[in-house]
Design an enzyme around this catalytic site. Structure first.
Site, PDB file in Angstrom:
ATOM      1  N   LYS A 134       0.927  -1.167  -0.074  1.00  0.00           N
ATOM      2  CA  LYS A 134      -0.031   0.012   0.158  1.00  0.00           C
ATOM      3  C   LYS A 134       1.064   1.115  -0.173  1.00  0.00           C
ATOM      4  CE  LYS A 134      -4.396  -1.499   1.759  1.00  0.00           C
ATOM      5  NZ  LYS A 134      -5.448  -1.378   3.200  1.00  0.00           N
TER       6      LYS A 134
ATOM      7  N   ASP B 247     -10.157   3.245   2.028  1.00  0.00           N
ATOM      8  CA  ASP B 247     -10.334   2.866   3.201  1.00  0.00           C
ATOM      9  C   ASP B 247     -11.126   3.652   4.067  1.00  0.00           C
ATOM     10  OD1 ASP B 247      -9.201   0.596   2.736  1.00  0.00           O
ATOM     11  OD2 ASP B 247      -7.102   0.895   3.158  1.00  0.00           O
TER      12      ASP B 247
ATOM     13  N   GLY C 280      -1.231   2.526  12.281  1.00  0.00           N
ATOM     14  CA  GLY C 280      -0.523   2.291  10.918  1.00  0.00           C
ATOM     15  C   GLY C 280      -1.357   2.943   9.945  1.00  0.00           C
TER      16      GLY C 280
END
Ligand code: NAP
Length: 294
Positions: free
Chosen positions: A91, A127, A153
């Protein structure tokens, strides 16, 4: 029996199961780059939507070894893929290989969706918005609330980017002090309402707790913190897409709980729209996910 036209369909599970993608010489391919990817539920939800909408698309997974990520990104252009999803561990590392990124990616530093526009690859991160949709669809409002995210994170950055626009106060806790302080500094620069929680020994001034650690991915994982700290009327969310030890303990204490299935669904709905320009049938995708859940 063939499916009825789209506008006559009821969106029931039978129709979702009945539909399947058909491959032609013109089929547009959407991929998932990750390592590993075999466990992913994304193919089932996207293919259910493509089939339901009779779109000549299919979604497949590609296990991309970390040392071959640059080649894999180049292959999006070479093979004229319509786009890809990006998952762990790529990612963040994928960003230098793209031609452009959206505003939220510039801040979050992680991409989960890439669209191929005639060879120009642009990265997005759906997300955070997916998580916000998952809250609002079940009537959880975060305006004016005091929220704690555990784990600093990429998922925390994505969710925190949108949450910090709405909540009264956002607190971040992580066992890794450096990572925690960096996220607090970055998110705090947006709206000035983000602080660091150095020790997780009380939740007395928290309305919503969010687990953004990987603890709970395995059945045997414990809760990421002492669940004796939980009490009504706290809301407890887990980004993991099934019920975890944390959510089970929170339910027992009378807290409202939400797992990450809605986030998974809505990040997918948003990605689908980015690739195709079409808003997909979320309920068909949800049913496909529920059917495929291990
Ligand atoms: P990540 O990059 O590994 O970040 C997690 C952070 O949590 C790390 O800094 C980790 O520290 C820390 N941590 C681990 N255990 C902790 C504990 N007990 N207390 C406090 N901090 C702790 O993971 P991520 O990519 O952000 O993903 C986080 C979770 O979100 C994963 O479970 C992922 O599956 C989920 N997720 C769900 C969706 C969805 O659609 N539902 C989307 C994205 C992510 P160390 O590295 O030192 O262990």
């Amino acid at each position: 029996m063939p499916l009825p036209p789209y506008h006559e369909r009821t969106g029931n599970a039978h129709e979702a199961q009945e539909a399947s993608v058909k491959i032609s010489g013109k089929t547009k391919v959407i991929g998932l780059f990750g390592y590993p990817v075999e466990h992913s539920l994304s193919p089932c939800m996207h293919n259910a939507a493509f089939a339901y909408l009779n779109m000549d698309y299919c979604y497949v997974t590609f296990p991309v070894r970390p040392d071959l990520l640059a080649d894999a990104v180049q292959s999006i252009r070479a093979l004229r893929l319509g786009g890809v999803n990006i998952t762990i561990p790529h990612k963040e590392k994928v960003i230098p290989f793209l031609d452009g990124v959206s505003e939220e990616v510039s801040f979050i530093g992680a991409v989960n969706t890439v669209v191929n526009n005639n060879g120009f690859l642009r990265g997005y991160n759906t997300d955070g918005r997916g998580f916000m949709e998952s809250l609002s669809e079940v009537g959880i409002r975060c305006e004016g609330r005091r929220v704690l995210i555990i784990g600093a994170g990429g998922a925390c950055r994505a969710v925190g980017y949108y949450l910090s626009q709405k909540v009264a106060h956002l607190r971040i806790f992580d066992i890794d002090e450096q990572r925690r302080e960096k996220v607090v500094k970055d998110l705090g620069s947006l709206h000035g309402n983000v602080t660091s929680l150095k020790k997780l020994d009380t939740l007395h001034d928290v309305d919503i707790v969010i687990n953004a650690t990987p603890l709970g991915l395995k059945d045997t994982d414990p809760s990421p913190f002492n669940t004796d700290l939980l009490s009504e009327p706290m809301i407890v969310c887990d980004l993991i897409y099934r019920d975890t030890a944390l959510l089970n303990a929170a339910s027992e204490k009378g807290c409202r709980v939400l797992n990450g299935l809605g986030m998974l669904l809505h990040q997918g709905v948003l990605a689908f729209e980015i690739w195709t320009g079409i808003r997909p049938p979320a309920e068909i995708m949800r049913k496909a996910l529920q059917t495929a859940l291990p």
